[in-house]
Design an enzyme around this catalytic site. Structure first.
Site, short mmCIF file in Angstrom:
data_model
loop_
_atom_site.label_atom_id
_atom_site.label_comp_id
_atom_site.label_asym_id
_atom_site.label_seq_id
_atom_site.Cartn_x
_atom_site.Cartn_y
_atom_site.Cartn_z
N GLU A 177 0.82 -1.05 -0.12
CA GLU A 177 0.17 0.15 -0.01
C GLU A 177 0.80 1.22 0.00
O GLU A 177 0.72 2.06 0.82
CB GLU A 177 -1.06 -0.04 1.12
CG GLU A 177 -2.02 -1.13 0.91
CD GLU A 177 -3.14 -0.81 2.06
OE1 GLU A 177 -3.24 -0.13 2.99
OE2 GLU A 177 -4.09 -1.77 1.81
N GLU A 294 -4.74 -8.90 -0.08
CA GLU A 294 -5.60 -8.61 1.15
C GLU A 294 -7.20 -8.63 0.77
O GLU A 294 -7.38 -7.70 -0.14
CB GLU A 294 -5.16 -7.26 1.63
CG GLU A 294 -3.71 -7.57 2.23
CD GLU A 294 -3.52 -6.20 3.25
OE1 GLU A 294 -4.28 -5.47 3.72
OE2 GLU A 294 -2.28 -5.96 3.20
O1 AHR Z 1 -5.09 -5.82 7.07
C1 AHR Z 1 -4.92 -4.76 7.87
C2 AHR Z 1 -4.42 -3.49 7.00
O2 AHR Z 1 -5.18 -3.23 5.85
C3 AHR Z 1 -2.82 -3.67 6.20
O3 AHR Z 1 -1.90 -3.61 7.21
C4 AHR Z 1 -2.91 -2.84 5.24
O4 AHR Z 1 -2.09 -3.35 4.02
C5 AHR Z 1 -4.26 -2.61 5.00
O5 AHR Z 1 -4.65 -1.31 5.10
#
Ligand code: AHR
Length: 476
Positions: A177, A294
């Site tokens: 990110e 994610e």
């Molecule tokens: O999964 C929690 C957070 O969500 C992670 O650290 C980040 O990559 C995303 O914003």
């Protein structure tokens, strides 16, 4: 008369369902890594193996967990891998930072511990590198430490730390990110940084698969455009998708129930849009895979610092209760993963223990499996199988007019595996399945409850899957 007819198109295979689509994510955040996975080799009272909780290790091995991403998340862009190798007593204590949390981090769970844990549960490791506060040299050194077969200083250090043979880690994330917590880059600046990292990493290990940090459509177009003629440096393009519009974790309304399922279904559209951008950027070659590294439900109870919400409530541990609704949402997303398995190369549910849509939860010595765990387990026959299209006809519908019953199917070594979902809030469904070459008998398992709000906890297990009686298949 069944209200829905599902036809499995065994004649039109979509592609192989890579086990990497069933990956998980372990971040040093809340009680995921520390407490959930790792309790340390000296801990007493909770059985452990080399510092990892035995109950969690066995539950994950049984799931299975084919791939595991670590150490973040936002944590990755603060993490310096050298802090986590060598004798535990000599490791520095740092500020463990991710998603607005700051904790004392003794680095007792480091690279060698994590990679041995992966081997113990049968997971391929996926390491997320530090771009936000690191350097290309630091990430190159980590790659060399893990993978070199040459007796360099780093190769010897790995051997001295107990692993003479290279780990052979294939998947490497170049940041996380980086449009946000990983440094607030703009797409073009990150692309230039990415090229630099990727060039150097490829020199160290040309077989490493590199994951570039994607984001929304505009970012992805600009990123790939700026990487330009060096697109061969990008093996996978990472995107994240959290579902945040489902209201409360348990006491949701019917409208919120459907809102969450709709968001889950939209994940597939995001993958398709990203794949179209990749196709354009690569002149139709589509060599770059989509890495949804994610995904999952992010309920308001677990939302201090998360997508779409910057309000500052009480500090959160990023923990939430899981219900049957979450399991259904995961299954809906997985239907899309199977349909997109020709472009989606990996996916990681966030996160593996105690954080967000965790399949496994712990509280002291207790451990329990969430409905999401059971939903994933029901999909295990699809891993490595060939995805088959499913046509839906005459379905009873949901309020938005879509079919209440949907399914995913695959051809496995043992026959055809089918997973069905009844998405309706409170109505049963009956189904007729049409599958050419079906055997005379089939076995099945069902995950169901009286309410989509049902869930498991340390004290009750409302939702184990139940075996269906052997199904006798009618020929007409
Ligand atoms: O999964 C929690 C957070 O969500 C992670 O650290 C980040 O990559 C995303 O914003």
């Amino acid at each position: 008369m069944p209200d829905t007819t599902l036809t499995i198109r065994a004649d039109a295979p979509i592609g192989r369902i890579s086990p990497r689509l069933y990956g998980h994510f372990a971040e040093h955040l809340g009680r995921c890594c520390y407490d959930g996975l790792w309790i340390g080799a000296d801990s007493i009272g909770i059985p452990q193996q080399h510092g990892f909780r035995t109950d969690v290790l066995e539950a994950l091995r049984a799931l299975p967990v084919p791939m595991l991403r670590w150490p973040g998340g936002c944590y990755a862009d603060h993490y310096h891998w050298r802090d986590g190798i060598g004798p535990a007593a000599e490791r520095p204590v740092r500020l463990g930072m991710s998603c607005g949390l700051q904790v004392e981090d003794d680095n007792s769970l480091g690279t060698d511990e994590f990679l041995r844990f992966c081997a113990a549960i049968g997971a391929e490791p996926y390491l997320a590198g530090n771009v936000g506060s690191g350097t290309p040299q630091e990430l190159c050194d980590w790659l060399e430490y893990c993978n070199t077969a040459v007796a360099t200083t780093l190769g010897r250090l790995r051997a001295a730390n107990g692993t003479p043979k290279p780990y052979g880690v294939k998947l490497w994330g170049v940041g996380n990110e980086n449009w946000g917590c990983g440094g607030h880059f703009d797409a073009a600046s990150y692309a230039i940084e990415y090229r630099r990292y990727a060039t150097m990493l490829r020199h160290v290990d040309p077989t490493a698969e590199l994951v570039a940090c994607g984001f929304d459509d505009d970012w992805n177009v600009e990123l790939l455009g700026t990487v330009g003629k060096h697109l061969n440096f990008v093996d996978h393009l990472s995107i994240h998708h959290y579902w945040t519009h489902g209201g409360a974790e348990i006491e949701f309304t019917e409208a919120e129930y459907y809102a969450l399922l709709t968001e889950a279904a939209e994940t597939e559209r995001f993958v398709q849009r990203t794949a179209a951008i990749v196709k354009d950027a690569t002149g139709g070659k589509q060599r770059i895979g989509i890495a949804l590294d994610e995904w999952g439900v992010w309920h308001p109870e677990a939302r201090e610092w998360g997508p779409g919400d910057v309000s500052r409530r009480k500090p959160t541990t990023y923990e939430q209760a899981g219900t049957l609704r979450d399991a259904l949402a995961a299954a809906i997303a997985i239907e899309g993963f199977h349909r997109q398995c020709h472009v989606l190369t990996l996916a990681n549910l966030a996160q593996v223990v105690n954080v967000l849509q965790a399949p496994v939860m712990t509280d002291g010595a207790r451990m329990w499996l969430t409905p999401t765990y059971h939903a994933l387990w029901l999909h295990a026959p699809h891993l490595g199988a060939t995805a088959l299209p499913v046509e839906v006809a005459h379905g009873s519908t949901l309020p938005d007019g879509t079919s209440a019953v949907t399914a995913t199917a695959s051809r496995t070594g043992d026959g055809v595996a089918i997973t069905l979902i009844n998405r309706h809030f409170d109505q049963p469904a009956s189904v007729r399945l049409i599958c050419a070459g079906a055997p005379e008998r089939a076995n099945g398992q069902v995950l169901a409850a009286d309410s989509p709000r049902a869930g498991n906890s340390a004290w009750r297990d409302e939702l184990p899957p139940h075996a269906l009686a052997t199904v006798v298949i009618r020929r007409s």
